[in-house]
Scaffold this motif. Structure first.
Motif, PDB file in Angstrom:
ATOM      1  N   LEU A  55       0.841  -1.183   0.000  1.00  0.00           N
ATOM      2  CA  LEU A  55       0.000   0.000   0.000  1.00  0.00           C
ATOM      3  C   LEU A  55       0.884   1.242   0.000  1.00  0.00           C
ATOM      4  N   LEU A  57       0.759   5.085  -0.433  1.00  0.00           N
ATOM      5  CA  LEU A  57      -0.164   6.219  -0.465  1.00  0.00           C
ATOM      6  C   LEU A  57       0.481   7.410  -1.160  1.00  0.00           C
ATOM      7  N   THR A  58      -0.321   8.149  -1.898  1.00  0.00           N
ATOM      8  CA  THR A  58       0.128   9.415  -2.463  1.00  0.00           C
ATOM      9  C   THR A  58      -0.132  10.490  -1.408  1.00  0.00           C
ATOM     10  N   GLU A  61      -3.806  11.144  -1.169  1.00  0.00           N
ATOM     11  CA  GLU A  61      -4.529  10.076  -0.464  1.00  0.00           C
ATOM     12  C   GLU A  61      -4.338  10.186   1.046  1.00  0.00           C
ATOM     13  N   LEU A  62      -3.118  10.513   1.480  1.00  0.00           N
ATOM     14  CA  LEU A  62      -2.866  10.660   2.909  1.00  0.00           C
ATOM     15  C   LEU A  62      -3.672  11.827   3.478  1.00  0.00           C
ATOM     16  N   LEU A 104      -8.838   4.302  -3.792  1.00  0.00           N
ATOM     17  CA  LEU A 104      -8.224   4.035  -2.481  1.00  0.00           C
ATOM     18  C   LEU A 104      -9.129   3.140  -1.647  1.00  0.00           C
ATOM     19  N   VAL A 119      -2.980   1.214   9.115  1.00  0.00           N
ATOM     20  CA  VAL A 119      -3.161   2.384   8.246  1.00  0.00           C
ATOM     21  C   VAL A 119      -3.686   3.554   9.077  1.00  0.00           C
TER      22      VAL A 119
END
Length: 147
Positions: A55, A57-58, A61-62, A104, A119
Motif C-alpha cells: 500500500l 499512499l500518495t 490520499e494521505l 483508495l 493504516v
C-alpha cells in the motif's frame, strides 16, 4: 495530563481496555509503568509489521485519509472497517480532495482489520506530527523512513 519538568511522570486515566490488560497478568512487570511500556513496545512492532507494504499512499490520499480519520469515530478497533465505505461515499460525492477516493477505498477493502488499524495508526501519526494537513506536509511525511 500533568507532567513536571523534573521527571517523566504523567497522571493518566486508565480506561477499561488498558485496565483489563494490566490486571490480567498477560504483561508481566513489577510496575504499571513498565507494563505500559511493554505494551506500547509490542504495539509499535505489531503496527509496523501489519502496515501493508504494497500500500503506497500518495500525498493526496494521505490528506484525504487524515480528513476522514479525523472526522470518524474510531473509538473501537472494529470501526476501522468503515474506512473503505467512507472513501467510496467521498468518491460518490466528489469529495476526493484531489485523490482517487474510490480507488483508495477499493485498495483498502480487502485489508484485514489489523492492516486497516495499522493504516489508521499511520494516518493518526501524520496528523499528530504536522502543523497543517496538506499535500506538502504529507509528501514530507511519506518521504520519512518508518522502518
Amino acid at each position: 495530563m500533568a507532567t513536571t519538568a523534573s521527571d517523566n511522570r504523567t497522571s493518566i486515566y486508565i480506561r477499561p481496555h488498558v485496565g483489563e490488560l494490566l490486571q490480567s497478568g498477560r504483561v508481566p512487570a513489577k510496575t504499571i509503568s513498565k507494563r505500559l511500556d511493554r505494551v506500547v513496545a509490542r504495539y509499535n512492532v505489531l503496527v509496523r509489521e501489519a502496515l501493508p507494504r504494497r500500500l503506497e499512499l500518495t500525498p493526496a490520499e494521505l490528506v484525504l485519509l487524515a480528513k476522514l480519520v479525523a472526522a470518524t469515530d474510531l473509538s473501537e478497533p472494529d470501526l476501522a472497517l468503515i474506512l473503505p465505505v467512507k472513501l467510496q461515499h467521498a468518491a460518490e460525492r466528489g469529495e476526493g480532495q484531489g485523490a482517487d477516493a474510490g480507488g483508495l477505498g477499493y485498495r483498502l477493502r480487502p485489508l484485514k482489520l489489523g492492516e486497516l488499524l495499522a493504516v489508521v495508526d499511520l494516518v493518526e501519526q501524520f496528523i499528530g506530527e504536522v502543523d497543517v494537513v496538506d499535500r506538502n506536509s504529507a509528501k514530507a511525511f511519506l518521504a520519512q523512513d518508518r522502518t
